[in-house]
Each structure stands twice: as C-alpha cells, then as structure tokens.
Enzyme design. Structure first.
Site, PDB file in Angstrom:
ATOM      1  N   VAL A   3      39.078  51.893  57.266  1.00  0.00           N
ATOM      2  CA  VAL A   3      39.803  53.145  57.416  1.00  0.00           C
ATOM      3  C   VAL A   3      39.547  53.623  58.837  1.00  0.00           C
ATOM      4  O   VAL A   3      38.392  53.812  59.233  1.00  0.00           O
ATOM      5  CB  VAL A   3      39.344  54.207  56.395  1.00  0.00           C
ATOM      6  CG1 VAL A   3      40.241  55.435  56.483  1.00  0.00           C
ATOM      7  CG2 VAL A   3      39.330  53.654  54.979  1.00  0.00           C
TER       8      VAL A   3
ATOM      9  N   HIS B   6      43.906  62.659  56.349  1.00  0.00           N
ATOM     10  CA  HIS B   6      44.014  61.485  55.486  1.00  0.00           C
ATOM     11  C   HIS B   6      42.737  60.647  55.522  1.00  0.00           C
ATOM     12  O   HIS B   6      42.260  60.181  54.484  1.00  0.00           O
ATOM     13  CB  HIS B   6      45.222  60.646  55.931  1.00  0.00           C
ATOM     14  CG  HIS B   6      45.434  59.393  55.157  1.00  0.00           C
ATOM     15  ND1 HIS B   6      45.616  59.376  53.797  1.00  0.00           N
ATOM     16  CD2 HIS B   6      45.496  58.105  55.547  1.00  0.00           C
ATOM     17  CE1 HIS B   6      45.784  58.140  53.388  1.00  0.00           C
ATOM     18  NE2 HIS B   6      45.710  57.338  54.436  1.00  0.00           N
TER      19      HIS B   6
ATOM     20  N   GLY C 287      45.180  61.307  63.206  1.00  0.00           N
ATOM     21  CA  GLY C 287      45.305  62.707  63.589  1.00  0.00           C
ATOM     22  C   GLY C 287      45.453  63.657  62.418  1.00  0.00           C
ATOM     23  O   GLY C 287      45.708  64.843  62.622  1.00  0.00           O
TER      24      GLY C 287
ATOM     25  N   TRP D  45      44.846  46.399  54.639  1.00  0.00           N
ATOM     26  CA  TRP D  45      45.140  46.975  55.955  1.00  0.00           C
ATOM     27  C   TRP D  45      44.261  46.331  57.026  1.00  0.00           C
ATOM     28  O   TRP D  45      43.144  45.916  56.752  1.00  0.00           O
ATOM     29  CB  TRP D  45      44.863  48.481  55.947  1.00  0.00           C
ATOM     30  CG  TRP D  45      45.952  49.277  55.301  1.00  0.00           C
ATOM     31  CD1 TRP D  45      46.133  49.484  53.968  1.00  0.00           C
ATOM     32  CD2 TRP D  45      47.001  49.968  55.962  1.00  0.00           C
ATOM     33  NE1 TRP D  45      47.230  50.264  53.762  1.00  0.00           N
ATOM     34  CE2 TRP D  45      47.787  50.581  54.967  1.00  0.00           C
ATOM     35  CE3 TRP D  45      47.345  50.137  57.297  1.00  0.00           C
ATOM     36  CZ2 TRP D  45      48.907  51.354  55.279  1.00  0.00           C
ATOM     37  CZ3 TRP D  45      48.450  50.906  57.598  1.00  0.00           C
ATOM     38  CH2 TRP D  45      49.218  51.494  56.592  1.00  0.00           C
TER      39      TRP D  45
ATOM     40  N   ARG E 183      32.412  45.661  64.252  1.00  0.00           N
ATOM     41  CA  ARG E 183      31.635  45.569  63.019  1.00  0.00           C
ATOM     42  C   ARG E 183      32.152  44.491  62.064  1.00  0.00           C
ATOM     43  O   ARG E 183      31.618  44.298  60.983  1.00  0.00           O
ATOM     44  CB  ARG E 183      31.659  46.923  62.308  1.00  0.00           C
ATOM     45  CG  ARG E 183      30.828  47.956  63.061  1.00  0.00           C
ATOM     46  CD  ARG E 183      31.212  49.382  62.700  1.00  0.00           C
ATOM     47  NE  ARG E 183      30.368  50.345  63.388  1.00  0.00           N
ATOM     48  CZ  ARG E 183      30.489  50.694  64.652  1.00  0.00           C
ATOM     49  NH1 ARG E 183      31.430  50.148  65.406  1.00  0.00           N
ATOM     50  NH2 ARG E 183      29.672  51.580  65.208  1.00  0.00           N
TER      51      ARG E 183
ATOM     52  N   PHE F 254      41.647  52.991  49.282  1.00  0.00           N
ATOM     53  CA  PHE F 254      41.743  53.947  48.184  1.00  0.00           C
ATOM     54  C   PHE F 254      41.784  53.237  46.827  1.00  0.00           C
ATOM     55  O   PHE F 254      41.311  53.777  45.825  1.00  0.00           O
ATOM     56  CB  PHE F 254      42.993  54.822  48.368  1.00  0.00           C
ATOM     57  CG  PHE F 254      43.082  55.968  47.411  1.00  0.00           C
ATOM     58  CD1 PHE F 254      42.380  57.143  47.658  1.00  0.00           C
ATOM     59  CD2 PHE F 254      43.852  55.886  46.269  1.00  0.00           C
ATOM     60  CE1 PHE F 254      42.446  58.214  46.781  1.00  0.00           C
ATOM     61  CE2 PHE F 254      43.940  56.950  45.377  1.00  0.00           C
ATOM     62  CZ  PHE F 254      43.236  58.115  45.638  1.00  0.00           C
ATOM     63  N   GLU F 255      42.320  52.022  46.793  1.00  0.00           N
ATOM     64  CA  GLU F 255      42.457  51.270  45.550  1.00  0.00           C
ATOM     65  C   GLU F 255      41.225  50.452  45.188  1.00  0.00           C
ATOM     66  O   GLU F 255      41.155  49.852  44.110  1.00  0.00           O
ATOM     67  CB  GLU F 255      43.680  50.349  45.626  1.00  0.00           C
ATOM     68  CG  GLU F 255      45.001  51.085  45.646  1.00  0.00           C
ATOM     69  CD  GLU F 255      45.374  51.709  46.993  1.00  0.00           C
ATOM     70  OE1 GLU F 255      46.136  52.691  47.006  1.00  0.00           O
ATOM     71  OE2 GLU F 255      44.883  51.227  48.047  1.00  0.00           O
TER      72      GLU F 255
END
Length: 162
Positions: free
Chosen positions: A80, A87, A84, A25, A126, A58-59
């Site tokens: 991440v 999650h 809203g 992502w 970052r 998550f993986e």
C-alpha cells in the site's frame, strides 16, 4: 535500516502446511515479496504450500480467514503506497486489524508482509529485489514458520479419551 536488531531465525518447518496470500497491486514489488517468501519456505523445508492471489491488501484478511483452518501458518503479502487521500490509512488499518484478528481468533500465525510505504522507492527497497536493502517477503515467511513451530512444539500433549 529497519532490520537492525532483528532476530536470526532458521526454523525447520518440515511437515507444516503453509498458505501464501498475495495482493496483486504493484507487480514488481509483489514479485519480489513472493520470491522472498517462497525462498524462506524452501529454506525452512516447507513443501506443502498453497498460493492464493487476491486483488489488493484490503482482501487479504478474508482470504486468510478462509484458509486458516487448513493450514499451520499463513503469510500475507501486499503493498500500500500513500497517496493524496485517506485511502492509505483505511486500507492499512483494515488489513492490519483484519490479519491480527484472523491470527488471534484461529490460533494460526500470520506472517505480516504488507508494505505500508510513502512512495514506490520505499516499497522497492523492501521487496527483496536485487539492490533492495530488505526482504520483507522472506522475513514474513520466516516469522510465520518460526511461530508455527513454536506453537506446535509447546502445545500440551493430548490425552486419549479426554
């Protein structure tokens, strides 16, 4: 800046086997994190590097668990960004706890380069890109290598036949 007070590390990671596990992502941010991690590994003299891509943060723990036995250090990179819904909290908590568990259970250091940001601007700041204030990919790789070197150098000597 969060980097205030950070130690100056310059480990020699020659001979180490390192895996970089990166989520997919947020491509621009991930490209910066990966570049920073690879730059740190090159600076440390690490030449045996495995790179694995997973769908998301998550993986990261399951890939880290699979790769740990064949490596001296792991670097987990992900992004991440808060939305809203809850999650964000679930993914951040699972990634953090999962990577911690892998490190503690296997004894293989995991450099934690998972950005948990409120917005994309924080992530870009970052990512180690031109104009970024921090380079968390570089920091995570350096921390993992430094810890692997410390553990290697402080391991008790083995006694043949014991």
């Amino acid at each position: 800046m969060a980097g205030h007070g950070a130690p100056e590390l310059a480990p020699s990671g020659e001979g180490l086997r390192v895996a970089v596990i990166a989520a997919s992502w947020h491509t621009v941010v991930m490209d910066g994190l990966l570049a920073g991690a690879h730059r740190a590994l090159t600076e440390a003299g690490v030449t045996e590097v495995t790179e694995v891509r997973v769908p998301g943060s998550f993986e990261l723990p399951v890939a880290a668990a699979r790769l740990a036995p064949g490596h001296d250090a792991l670097i987990a990179l992900g992004v991440v960004i808060r939305g809203g819904t809850p999650h964000f909290d679930y993914v951040c908590g699972a990634a953090t706890q999962g990577l911690t568990d892998v490190s503690v259970q296997t004894g293989v250091p995991v450099g934690f380069g998972v950005l948990t940001c409120d917005n994309e601007e924080q992530a870009l700041d970052r990512a180690g890109l031109p104009g970024s204030a921090e380079d968390k990919g570089h920091e995570a790789a350096t921390a993992a290598v430094a810890t692997a070197v410390t553990l290697r150098d402080s391991a008790p000597p083995t006694v043949p036949g014991v």
